[in-house]
Design an enzyme around this catalytic site. Sequence first.
Site, mmCIF file in Angstrom:
data_model
loop_
_atom_site.group_PDB
_atom_site.id
_atom_site.type_symbol
_atom_site.label_atom_id
_atom_site.label_comp_id
_atom_site.label_asym_id
_atom_site.label_seq_id
_atom_site.Cartn_x
_atom_site.Cartn_y
_atom_site.Cartn_z
ATOM 1 N N THR A 1 29.550 38.661 30.579
ATOM 2 C CA THR A 1 30.437 39.775 30.902
ATOM 3 C C THR A 1 31.806 39.259 31.311
ATOM 4 O OG1 THR A 1 30.846 41.540 32.524
ATOM 5 C CG2 THR A 1 29.439 39.750 33.229
ATOM 6 N N GLU B 1 33.423 40.342 33.642
ATOM 7 C CA GLU B 1 33.474 40.326 35.102
ATOM 8 C C GLU B 1 33.344 38.903 35.656
ATOM 9 O OE1 GLU B 1 33.989 42.608 37.421
ATOM 10 O OE2 GLU B 1 34.078 44.405 36.176
ATOM 11 N N TYR C 1 27.323 41.042 41.016
ATOM 12 C CA TYR C 1 26.868 41.089 39.625
ATOM 13 C C TYR C 1 27.498 39.969 38.811
ATOM 14 C CZ TYR C 1 27.043 42.551 34.717
ATOM 15 O OH TYR C 1 26.993 42.582 33.340
ATOM 16 N N LYS D 1 25.833 36.651 36.806
ATOM 17 C CA LYS D 1 26.061 36.417 35.379
ATOM 18 C C LYS D 1 26.631 35.017 35.118
ATOM 19 C CE LYS D 1 24.799 39.905 32.729
ATOM 20 N NZ LYS D 1 23.871 39.718 31.585
#
Length: 336
Positions: free
Chosen positions: A126, A128, A152, A156
């Site tokens: 991601t 992010e 999160y 990841k």
Amino acid sequence: MKKRALITGITGQDGSYLAEFLLDKDYEVWGIIRRHSTNECNNDRIKHILDKVNLLYADLTDLSSLQNAILRSQPHEIYNLAAQSHVKVSYENPILTANITALGTLNLLEAIRYYAPNARMYQAGTSEMFGNSIDEDGFQRETTPFKPANPYAVTKVFAHQMCVNYRNGYNLFISNGILFNHESPRRGEDFVTSKVVREAVKISLGLEDKLELGTLSTSRDWGSAKDYVKAMWLILQHNQPDDFICATGVTHSIKYLCEYVFSKLNLDYLQFVKINPEFSRPEETKHLKGDSTKLRQTLGWEPDYNFESMIDEMIEYYYKKYNKEVLRLSDIHGFI
């Protein structure tokens, strides 16, 4: 012989579109689902292809179930799309997020190492993971340092780096796809694009009178989930495992998202959008814009959707959905 693919998270937005895409490619598709007391509802995104896919009960947090899923499906390709992927929820449940998204990926890697060492694995990364790390030209690319700004994203990064380690350490075909935000009518309703479109449509139909958001200033590189699942497949067709950015290279703010959606419904967003600190995050990723040059030049990927056509499809979906509700209420209660 048909290729066999195993998809974790097959009932999600990406998993459902990927399953359709692979079926069109004449794959034998297997999917991992978790057991719930209301299981039928959780299969809603794939209900139209249930007779074409093979579903297995398993969980990323349960290594033995993953081993069993791999032994039963004997996959040539494995797509790890399952995760606890909501940023706000990751702040409220960081341990759960880590167990699923980080350690769950490690469980899958161990199962692959022992039971499917010749399979090709795609790991869903991601944007992010970059946080507020941005190259001087305003883009994020494969070489941009990771500086995750929420739980999160941290999980990841762990999953991404473990995949690189297993690729190099055990000579496994494992590729990371670092996908920037991608949306569709199947996007979870608590994500910002779905929230804005859904509530704007409800306001236009008289079902709501305001939309509360945490901020309007952050910006994202939004693409279409339909385009991005094609990128996942292309990444595993490459002659060697590698890491790729998948993005449109165009960024829009949440403010512009609101302006566009409300204007399509002949409304002024300023009259309805309210800022509520309850929806703000402890640390915010402010700006994401991806450089997918490597993916485009190496694998020939090009998106079919732009931001506006993607959002238009979501508006059409929600308008049809809630207009039916208005008509139903009208018939029952004289709502209009």
